[in-house]
Scaffold this motif. Structure first.
Motif, PDB file in Angstrom:
ATOM      1  N   ILE A  35       7.054  -2.007   0.318  1.00 44.46           N
ATOM      2  CA  ILE A  35       8.384  -1.878   0.901  1.00 44.46           C
ATOM      3  C   ILE A  35       9.369  -1.287  -0.110  1.00 44.46           C
ATOM      4  O   ILE A  35      10.135  -0.385   0.215  1.00 44.46           O
ATOM      5  CB  ILE A  35       8.905  -3.246   1.405  1.00 44.46           C
ATOM      6  CG1 ILE A  35       8.038  -3.752   2.550  1.00 44.46           C
ATOM      7  CG2 ILE A  35      10.360  -3.151   1.831  1.00 44.46           C
ATOM      8  CD1 ILE A  35       8.361  -5.173   2.978  1.00 44.46           C
ATOM      9  N   THR A  36       9.343  -1.781  -1.343  1.00 43.61           N
ATOM     10  CA  THR A  36      10.354  -1.373  -2.318  1.00 43.61           C
ATOM     11  C   THR A  36      10.172   0.058  -2.812  1.00 43.61           C
ATOM     12  O   THR A  36      11.143   0.788  -2.960  1.00 43.61           O
ATOM     13  CB  THR A  36      10.361  -2.330  -3.526  1.00 43.61           C
ATOM     14  OG1 THR A  36       9.034  -2.428  -4.050  1.00 43.61           O
ATOM     15  CG2 THR A  36      10.851  -3.704  -3.120  1.00 43.61           C
ATOM     16  N   SER A  37       8.942   0.477  -3.051  1.00 42.88           N
ATOM     17  CA  SER A  37       8.718   1.826  -3.595  1.00 42.88           C
ATOM     18  C   SER A  37       8.345   2.847  -2.533  1.00 42.88           C
ATOM     19  O   SER A  37       8.307   4.041  -2.816  1.00 42.88           O
ATOM     20  CB  SER A  37       7.619   1.788  -4.655  1.00 42.88           C
ATOM     21  OG  SER A  37       6.360   1.512  -4.055  1.00 42.88           O
ATOM     22  N   ILE A  61      -0.396   2.192   9.236  1.00 39.64           N
ATOM     23  CA  ILE A  61       0.180   1.806   7.948  1.00 39.64           C
ATOM     24  C   ILE A  61       1.108   0.629   8.185  1.00 39.64           C
ATOM     25  O   ILE A  61       1.954   0.673   9.076  1.00 39.64           O
ATOM     26  CB  ILE A  61       0.954   2.985   7.311  1.00 39.64           C
ATOM     27  CG1 ILE A  61       0.003   4.162   7.068  1.00 39.64           C
ATOM     28  CG2 ILE A  61       1.618   2.545   6.005  1.00 39.64           C
ATOM     29  CD1 ILE A  61       0.700   5.440   6.632  1.00 39.64           C
ATOM     30  N   VAL A  62       0.926  -0.429   7.386  1.00 42.69           N
ATOM     31  CA  VAL A  62       1.734  -1.644   7.529  1.00 42.69           C
ATOM     32  C   VAL A  62       2.409  -1.968   6.199  1.00 42.69           C
ATOM     33  O   VAL A  62       1.996  -1.474   5.150  1.00 42.69           O
ATOM     34  CB  VAL A  62       0.876  -2.846   7.998  1.00 42.69           C
ATOM     35  CG1 VAL A  62       0.230  -2.572   9.338  1.00 42.69           C
ATOM     36  CG2 VAL A  62      -0.184  -3.198   6.962  1.00 42.69           C
ATOM     37  N   ASN A  63       3.437  -2.801   6.268  1.00 40.54           N
ATOM     38  CA  ASN A  63       4.073  -3.281   5.035  1.00 40.54           C
ATOM     39  C   ASN A  63       4.183  -4.804   5.056  1.00 40.54           C
ATOM     40  O   ASN A  63       5.042  -5.382   4.415  1.00 40.54           O
ATOM     41  CB  ASN A  63       5.435  -2.631   4.820  1.00 40.54           C
ATOM     42  CG  ASN A  63       6.417  -2.932   5.924  1.00 40.54           C
ATOM     43  OD1 ASN A  63       6.160  -3.767   6.789  1.00 40.54           O
ATOM     44  ND2 ASN A  63       7.555  -2.261   5.907  1.00 40.54           N
TER      45      ASN A  63
END
Length: 142
Positions: A35-37, A61-63
């Protein structure tokens, strides 16, 4: 701790079970994005002590790690996550391990806290939770 690769029994019925790292290229991956990058996590395998990167087509694609596991349970592709988070599902047969002899090892998880912080109940609860979820009982130290 290792990164486990896994699929559902339904996935195996439809697409088969990969038996080598090269066969992974013919299977779809449930990819994870930080999530952050905003970076995709590379697929790393351990081949007799050598790190091997594998390119795989993405199913989605999941986070979120829960979404990763749910998508694998629904047969959407090959999931991957640190082993302790799916051990119960593998042991129960809801998920099937993929190429466990190639799972990539990760360094241990450490929790650092101020000496007096351990006296705070919320810190102790967090430590106990992490120990319970991420470590086999024989290895637990606190």
């Amino acid at each position: 701790m290792k990164e486990a690769f896994f699929v559902s029994p339904d996935y195996i019925k439809q697409y088969g079970l990969p038996t080598s790292p090269n066969e992974l290229q013919q299977h779809k991956l449930i990819q994870y994005r930080f999530i952050t990058s905003n970076q995709l996590v590379p697929v790393l395998l351990n081949d007799n002590g050598q790190t091997v990167t594998v390119e795989m087509p993405n199913a989605l694609i999941v986070n979120d790690t829960s979404l990763m596991v749910d998508a694998a349970l629904k047969g959407l592709g090959i999931g991957r996550i640190v082993e302790p988070l799916v051990t119960e599902l593998i042991d129960s047969g809801q998920l099937v391990p993929v190429l466990p002899e190639y799972w990539y090892p990760y360094s241990a998880l450490y929790v650092y806290f101020h000496q007096d912080a351990q006296k705070a109940k919320r810190v102790r609860v967090l430590i106990d939770f992490l120990l319970e979820k991420l470590m086999p009982p024989a290895e637990r130290k606190a």
